[in-house]
Design an enzyme around this catalytic site. Structure first.
Site, mmCIF file in Angstrom:
data_model
loop_
_atom_site.group_PDB
_atom_site.id
_atom_site.type_symbol
_atom_site.label_atom_id
_atom_site.label_comp_id
_atom_site.label_asym_id
_atom_site.label_seq_id
_atom_site.Cartn_x
_atom_site.Cartn_y
_atom_site.Cartn_z
ATOM 1 C CG ASP A 218 -1.765 1.145 1.241
ATOM 2 O OD1 ASP A 218 -2.637 1.324 0.232
ATOM 3 O OD2 ASP A 218 -1.927 1.864 2.330
ATOM 4 C CD GLU A 284 -2.364 2.427 -3.417
ATOM 5 O OE1 GLU A 284 -3.385 2.550 -3.700
ATOM 6 O OE2 GLU A 284 -1.686 2.209 -2.559
#
Length: 558
Positions: A218, A284
Site C-alpha cells: 500500500d 501501489e
C-alpha cells in the site's frame, strides 16, 4: 509450457516448481469486510472467505489478494492498522487465517496479503508510547513529529495536505504535531528509523512463514520522506500533491516517490528471496509510468500496478497507447505488465466506463448516479467487453470481487450510511469509496442476499438480487459464466509476454494477436464491423448477424 497442478489439471502449477507463477496470474482481490459474513454480525470475516473459496476455484483464478484484515478502528476501511501481525477479532483469529491459507493452497490458489507500511493506526502501541514519551524521545522518532510554526507553535510545520483533505499535520496536547498523509488516525511512520525497518522485516517473515505467497504494498511510493530541517513547503503544489509529480524533477518531492524508497525495497527483496519460491510483491505507486517501473525491478518488488490502464477511458487510441507503453516499460524492468479495471478505491468499471470523458466522478456520486444517468445494461455490455480485452493481454490481471457478477457502482448510497472517512474529513464535499465496497450478493433472497445471516454493514440495493451468484451460476451467457469460460481459455494464452498489433484495424478497434494464432478484436466504435477470419471461441456479447457489434470483444483461434 507451464507445469500443471496434479490436483487441478486445468490450472498452472503454482508450487515451488514455478517461481514465476505471478507473471501471468489472474489475482482476485477480496475486500474482507464485504465478501462473506460467517458469524452474522454484518461484517465480512475470514471464516466467511474460507467458506466461499470454492467460488474462486470454480472461477479459475490463480491467487487471491486479501485487503487488510488486521486489527483496526476502521477509520480508513482497515488501512489504519494497530497491529501488522494479527487479525482483527471481528474478522477472526490467526488460526482462522491459517485455515484460510491452507484451504486456498489445497484448491491451488496462492495467497497475497495487503501490507500497509506507510503508517499505523493511532491506537498502535508504538504511537501510544510516542504520545506518552514526549518530544525528542526515541519513541517519537518512529513517527514524524515536529514543532509547529508561529509564535506559540500553533501553525502546522508545513503546508502539506492530507490525501483525504485538510492539513497533513495534527497537533497533540504537548504542542507538537505529527504527520498523517491520510486520516489523522493514520500517523506516518518514519522510515529513516532503523527500528521501523527491522520491524517490517519481521512482519514480512511472519506472514511468509504462515504460508503467504506475496504482498500488495500500500502507498509504496510514500515511505521515504525528506525530513531535512527545515521541512519544505510545497506552495501551490500542495493541494494536488499526487497529481504534480509529472511536473517535478524525479525524486524531488518531499514525500512522494523519493529515490531513497528503493533502498527499502531492495532490503525487502533479500527477505523475499530467502523463501522457495521467492515471495512476490506488487507496488501501489501513484507515480508517472517511467518512475513506476523502478518499483518493479527484479531486485525490488517485481511488479507495480498500471494505473494508466485503470484510468483510461473507453477509447481505442488511448488504450492502445497505454497497453503498448505498459508492455514496453515492464519489459525494460524485467517484470510482467499488470492490468486492472476495478478495485476498492475507484468507481466500478461497469459504471465508470459509461461516464462521458471529463465527468467529475465525485459530482456524479453526489448526484446519486443521476447526473449523468447511465444505462446499466449498456454499462454491463461495455464492462464485459473490457474484461475480455484485459484477459487477453500478456501479464497479470487483477480482478476485484463482484466484477465477475457485473456489479455496478452503488452510487445512490444515502449520505447517512457512508463509512469512508473521506466524507467527514472533506466536510461532506467528497462522497468517498463506499459505492464500490457494498457487500456481495450470493443468493437472490435473504436479508443480505446471502452475504450473511443478517444485514450488511453497507446497504445493498434490491437490484443486487439479479446479479447474485445464485442467479448466474450455470446460466449460459451470464457474466459469471463469461468469466469462468474466459479464464479457462486464457490458459492457452499464457505463452509469451508480448502481442502483435494488426496493421490495418479500423478506427475505434483494438486488434492484436498472441501466440499460436490466438487473436483478440475489441470493437469500441459505435458501429458493427465484419468478423475477421478465424474461429470465434468467445464473445462478450452475441454477434450481430455475423458481425462484431459495438462494445464487443471477441477471441478468435486460427
Amino acid at each position: 509450457m507451464t507445469d500443471r497442478n496434479p490436483d487441478r489439471p486445468d490450472l498452472p502449477d503454482l508450487s515451488s516448481k514455478n517461481p514465476d507463477w505471478w507473471r501471468q496470474a489472474v489475482v482476485y482481490q477480496i475486500y474482507p469486510r464485504s465478501f462473506a459474513d460467517a458469524d452474522g454480525d454484518g461484517l465480512g470475516d475470514l471464516r466467511g472467505i474460507t467458506r466461499r473459496l470454492n467460488h474462486l476455484a470454480a472461477l479459475g483464478v490463480d491467487a487471491l489478494w486479501l485487503s487488510p484484515f488486521y486489527p483496526s478502528e476502521l477509520a480508513d476501511g482497515g488501512y489504519d492498522v494497530s497491529d501488522h501481525r494479527d487479525v482483527d477479532p471481528r474478522l477472526g483469529t490467526l488460526e482462522d487465517f491459517d485455515a484460510l491459507a491452507a484451504e486456498a493452497h489445497r484448491l491451488g490458489l496462492k495467497v497475497i496479503v495487503d501490507l500497509v507500511p506507510n503508517h499505523s493506526s493511532h491506537t498502535h502501541v508504538w504511537f501510544q508510547e510516542a504520545l506518552a514519551a514526549g518530544p525528542g524521545s526515541p519513541a517519537r522518532d518512529r513517527y514524524v513529529f515536529r514543532d509547529g510554526r508561529g509564535a506559540q507553535g500553533e501553525l502546522p510545520p508545513t503546508d502539506w495536505q492530507s490525501v483525504f483533505g485538510g492539513s497533513a499535520w495534527k497537533r497533540v496536547p504537548d504542542g507538537q504535531w505529527y504527520l498523517h498523509l491520510f486520516a489523522p488516525e493514520q500517523p506516518d511512520l518514519n522510515w529513516s528509523n532503523e527500528e521501523v525497518r527491522a520491524d517490517f522485516r519481521t512482519t514480512l517473515r511472519f506472514w511468509s512463514d504462515r504460508g503467504v505467497d506475496g504482498f500488495r504494498v500500500d502507498v509504496a511510493h510514500a515511505l521515504a520522506k525528506d525530513l531535512t530541517e527545515p521541512l519544505r513547503d510545497l506552495g501551490d503544489l500542495s493541494a494536488a500533491a499526487e497529481q504534480v509529480l509529472d511536473d517535478m524533477p524525479p525524486g524531488s518531492h518531499p514525500y512522494y516517490d523519493r529515490d531513497e524508497v528503493h533502498e527499502i525495497y531492495r532490503d525487502w527483496r533479500k527477505v523475499f528471496d530467502t523463501y522457495a519460491p521467492p515471495r512476490m510483491a506488487v507496488a501501489e505507486a501513484w507515480v508517472p509510468n517511467a518512475r513506476r517501473v523502478l518499483y518493479a525491478r527484479p531486485d525490488e518488488l517485481g511488479q507495480a500496478f498500471n494505473f494508466e490502464y485503470l484510468q483510461a477511458g473507453w477509447d481505442a487510441d488511448e488504450l492502445r497507447q497505454v497497453i503498448t507503453d505498459a508492455l514496453t516499460t515492464a519489459r525494460t524492468a524485467g517484470a510482467s505488465a499488470t492490468w486492472v479495471l476495478s478495485n476498492h478505491d475507484v468507481v466500478r468499471h461497469a459504471s465508470r466506463l459509461l461516464l462521458p470523458p471529463g465527468t467529475d466522478e465525485n459530482a456524479w456520486l453526489l448526484s446519486g448516479g443521476h447526473a449523468p444517468a447511465i444505462d446499466p445494461a449498456k454499462g454491463l455490455r461495455r464492462a464485459r467487453a473490457a474484461t475480455l480485452l484485459m484477459l487477453a493481454l500478456p501479464g497479470s490481471s487483477y480482478v476485484y470481487q463482484g466484477e465477475e457478477l457485473g456489479l455496478p457502482e452503488v452510487a445512490d448510497l444515502p449520505f447517512e450510511v457512508l463509512q469512508d472517512p473521506i466524507w467527514e474529513q472533506t466536510g461532506h464535499v467528497r462522497k468517498g469509496r463506499d459505492g464500490c465496497r457494498v457487500p456481495l450478493p450470493w443468493t437472490t433472497t435473504g436479508p443480505s442476499y446471502g452475504f450473511g445471516a443478517g444485514g450488511a454493514w453497507l446497504p445493498q440495493p434490491e437490484s443486487f438480487a439479479a446479479y447474485a451468484v445464485e442467479a448466474q451460476d450455470g446460466v449460459e451467457g451470464s457474466t459469471l459464466e463469461l468469466y469462468r469460460t474466459a479464464l479457462k481459455l486464457r490458459r492457452k494464452l499464457l505463452e509469451g509476454e508480448s502481442l502483435t498489433w494488426a496493421a490495418d484495424s479500423p478506427a475505434g478497434v483494438l486488434d492484436f494477436a498472441r501466440h499460436d494464432g490466438w487473436r483478440c478484436v475489441a470493437n469500441l466504435s459505435g458501429t458493427a464491423l465484419p468478423l475477421p477470419p478465424g474461429e470465434v471461441v468467445l464473445s462478450s456479447a452475441p454477434l450481430d448477424d455475423g458481425r462484431i457489434g459495438p462494445d464487443t470483444t471477441v477471441w478468435l483461434a486460427r
